[in-house]
Design a protein around this motif. Sequence first.
Motif, PDB file in Angstrom:
ATOM      1  N   LYS A 230       0.738  -1.388   0.072  1.00  0.00           N
ATOM      2  CA  LYS A 230      -0.015   0.135  -0.097  1.00  0.00           C
ATOM      3  C   LYS A 230       0.897   1.255  -0.086  1.00  0.00           C
ATOM      4  N   PRO A 231       0.381   2.415  -0.516  1.00  0.00           N
ATOM      5  CA  PRO A 231       1.036   3.740  -0.457  1.00  0.00           C
ATOM      6  C   PRO A 231       1.438   4.129   1.043  1.00  0.00           C
ATOM      7  N   PHE A 232       2.361   4.701   0.898  1.00  0.00           N
ATOM      8  CA  PHE A 232       2.830   5.467   2.257  1.00  0.00           C
ATOM      9  C   PHE A 232       3.521   6.726   2.351  1.00  0.00           C
ATOM     10  N   VAL A 233       3.543   7.319   3.589  1.00  0.00           N
ATOM     11  CA  VAL A 233       4.293   8.577   3.750  1.00  0.00           C
ATOM     12  C   VAL A 233       5.412   8.475   4.590  1.00  0.00           C
ATOM     13  N   LEU A 234       6.562   9.110   4.228  1.00  0.00           N
ATOM     14  CA  LEU A 234       7.678   9.134   5.156  1.00  0.00           C
ATOM     15  C   LEU A 234       7.845  10.745   5.643  1.00  0.00           C
ATOM     16  N   TYR A 235       8.045  10.838   6.960  1.00  0.00           N
ATOM     17  CA  TYR A 235       8.011  12.262   7.652  1.00  0.00           C
ATOM     18  C   TYR A 235       9.532  12.393   7.609  1.00  0.00           C
ATOM     19  N   ASN A 236      10.359  12.995   6.704  1.00  0.00           N
ATOM     20  CA  ASN A 236      11.438  13.339   6.764  1.00  0.00           C
ATOM     21  C   ASN A 236      12.088  14.379   7.776  1.00  0.00           C
ATOM     22  N   ARG A 237      10.898  15.458   7.676  1.00  0.00           N
ATOM     23  CA  ARG A 237      11.201  16.436   8.605  1.00  0.00           C
ATOM     24  C   ARG A 237       9.936  16.971   9.059  1.00  0.00           C
ATOM     25  N   TYR A 238       9.679  17.322  10.491  1.00  0.00           N
ATOM     26  CA  TYR A 238       8.336  17.873  10.973  1.00  0.00           C
ATOM     27  C   TYR A 238       8.713  18.849  12.108  1.00  0.00           C
ATOM     28  N   ASP A 239       9.233  19.881  11.654  1.00  0.00           N
ATOM     29  CA  ASP A 239       9.663  21.096  12.878  1.00  0.00           C
ATOM     30  C   ASP A 239       8.305  22.037  12.958  1.00  0.00           C
ATOM     31  N   PRO A 241       8.024  24.106  15.560  1.00  0.00           N
ATOM     32  CA  PRO A 241       8.568  25.657  16.069  1.00  0.00           C
ATOM     33  C   PRO A 241       8.582  26.479  14.738  1.00  0.00           C
ATOM     34  N   ASN A 242       9.276  25.960  13.681  1.00  0.00           N
ATOM     35  CA  ASN A 242       9.450  26.684  12.583  1.00  0.00           C
ATOM     36  C   ASN A 242       8.378  26.578  11.372  1.00  0.00           C
ATOM     37  N   ASP A 243       7.422  25.758  11.830  1.00  0.00           N
ATOM     38  CA  ASP A 243       6.392  25.579  10.818  1.00  0.00           C
ATOM     39  C   ASP A 243       6.633  25.108   9.464  1.00  0.00           C
ATOM     40  N   PHE A 244       7.442  23.840   9.347  1.00  0.00           N
ATOM     41  CA  PHE A 244       8.014  23.334   7.984  1.00  0.00           C
ATOM     42  C   PHE A 244       8.146  21.958   8.329  1.00  0.00           C
ATOM     43  N   ALA A 245       7.817  21.505   6.983  1.00  0.00           N
ATOM     44  CA  ALA A 245       7.635  19.819   7.049  1.00  0.00           C
ATOM     45  C   ALA A 245       8.436  19.461   5.634  1.00  0.00           C
ATOM     46  N   THR A 246       9.068  18.278   5.788  1.00  0.00           N
ATOM     47  CA  THR A 246       9.335  17.491   4.496  1.00  0.00           C
ATOM     48  C   THR A 246       8.844  16.453   4.383  1.00  0.00           C
ATOM     49  N   ILE A 247       7.917  15.728   3.391  1.00  0.00           N
ATOM     50  CA  ILE A 247       7.609  14.510   3.396  1.00  0.00           C
ATOM     51  C   ILE A 247       7.830  13.927   2.023  1.00  0.00           C
ATOM     52  N   SER A 248       7.707  12.484   2.052  1.00  0.00           N
ATOM     53  CA  SER A 248       7.987  11.926   0.761  1.00  0.00           C
ATOM     54  C   SER A 248       6.704  10.712   0.654  1.00  0.00           C
ATOM     55  N   VAL A 249       6.120  11.024  -0.333  1.00  0.00           N
ATOM     56  CA  VAL A 249       4.885  10.165  -0.754  1.00  0.00           C
ATOM     57  C   VAL A 249       5.311   8.935  -1.719  1.00  0.00           C
ATOM     58  N   CYS A 250       5.213   8.085  -1.089  1.00  0.00           N
ATOM     59  CA  CYS A 250       5.836   6.516  -1.433  1.00  0.00           C
ATOM     60  C   CYS A 250       4.777   5.499  -1.926  1.00  0.00           C
ATOM     61  N   ILE A 251       5.420   4.744  -3.136  1.00  0.00           N
ATOM     62  CA  ILE A 251       4.556   3.439  -3.612  1.00  0.00           C
ATOM     63  C   ILE A 251       5.631   2.405  -3.529  1.00  0.00           C
ATOM     64  N   PRO A 252       5.446   1.267  -2.696  1.00  0.00           N
ATOM     65  CA  PRO A 252       6.433   0.220  -2.637  1.00  0.00           C
ATOM     66  C   PRO A 252       6.318  -0.575  -3.763  1.00  0.00           C
ATOM     67  N   VAL A 253       7.295  -1.056  -4.321  1.00  0.00           N
ATOM     68  CA  VAL A 253       7.580  -1.696  -5.747  1.00  0.00           C
ATOM     69  C   VAL A 253       8.519  -2.994  -5.177  1.00  0.00           C
ATOM     70  N   ARG A 254       8.424  -4.008  -6.198  1.00  0.00           N
ATOM     71  CA  ARG A 254       9.141  -5.430  -5.763  1.00  0.00           C
ATOM     72  C   ARG A 254      10.396  -5.546  -6.058  1.00  0.00           C
ATOM     73  N   GLN A 255      11.034  -4.504  -6.967  1.00  0.00           N
ATOM     74  CA  GLN A 255      12.705  -4.556  -7.115  1.00  0.00           C
ATOM     75  C   GLN A 255      13.093  -2.744  -7.280  1.00  0.00           C
ATOM     76  N   LYS A 256      14.417  -2.618  -7.331  1.00  0.00           N
ATOM     77  CA  LYS A 256      14.783  -1.417  -7.487  1.00  0.00           C
ATOM     78  C   LYS A 256      14.615  -1.048  -8.969  1.00  0.00           C
ATOM     79  N   ILE A 257      13.804   0.029  -9.005  1.00  0.00           N
ATOM     80  CA  ILE A 257      13.671   0.494 -10.248  1.00  0.00           C
ATOM     81  C   ILE A 257      14.491   1.915 -10.658  1.00  0.00           C
TER      82      ILE A 257
END
Length: 370
Positions: A230-239, A241-257
């Motif tokens: 299933k699709p998932f989200v990685l929270y790379n940064r969730y700051d 105090p500074n109202d700043f976030a970096t997220i990665s929206v991901c889809i899992p795959v069977r092998q490296k593409i």
Amino acid sequence: MRILKYILLLILLALVGITVYVATQKGDFEVSKSSVIKTPRTTVFDYINDFKNWETFGSWIKKDSELKFNYNSKTIGAGAKSFWKSSANEGDIKTYFVKENDSIAQKVNFNGTTALLSWTFKDTIGGTKVTVHSKGKMDILTKITTFFKGGINSILGDTYEKSLRNLDKTLNYEMKTYSIKVNGIVQRSSGFCLKQTVSCHIKNVSKNIKILMSRMVRFSTKNKIVLAGKPFVLYNRYDIPNDFATISVCIPVRQKIFISPESDVASGEIIAFTCLKTTLVGDYSHTKEAWSKAQKYIVDNGLKQNFAGNYTEVYVKTIDDVKQPSKWITEIYIPVFPKVEAPKPLLVNAPPKTQPVELPPTIVTPTETP
């Protein structure tokens, strides 16, 4: 027989006369309806702003069981577009202007009738006052067919009233029906994924997740990529105090593409880690509470968070699987260090009672490692 023929002729002439009369009338129309929705304004705005939610409250949709919807990769905000079609109806709608939590402007084409559709949202006692307003022009066929059904103003007015009632009922039940369960310590396995990363203000995280999730799913479909979960989200940064976030929206795959460097989609690797799993069944508006319960469980049970790990949300069941928000399933994974259990004291075999002995000193249990 001759009298019957005259009667039929008169009826036919009357129909022709009415048709000509209706066809020569102006095709312009303007309809507006308002209702108080017993839900906070932000929630109501976000719900209407996403075309994928319209199937849950649009009364004209519920009347046509054959109606099928298709969506662009963008279903939220300016530029979002939706199409529908059945044996009796077809059309499309596009959002061309959005003012956050205040108003939405759209262009509609329904069976040849075009209109400008607008939504406004105002705080009021008991919830949110939602006003839907349309202004457009009918083609000849629509003028004739709507005339015999009471007129376009009556038809649209009834449609808007029923849709607003459906919206109130849907939000009142669906948004308030949810459950949160802290499942305990689990292991997240390793693997590969494709991802798209964005940085934004924290208030825009939810909106960006929806937008990027739709893009990633469409990307995998277009390129015939088989998902490994299933699709998932990685929270790379969730700051906060500074109202700043970096997220990665991901889809899992069977092998490296391998993806070309020019693409906004990147290839990634999922690292295995120990984590605390929490499951939310319900709308995403309860995600913050789910995270809070998970954090409390960590403190109450003496766990330590592994800040080097991946803070993750997995979308097990979404609007693409079931339209009712109360049935959506989101799994939250917070990386923690494995809890080291204290070794059990050694058992000393007691000698025969006839031989009194002196017991060894108490074994000291080592302190828990961090």
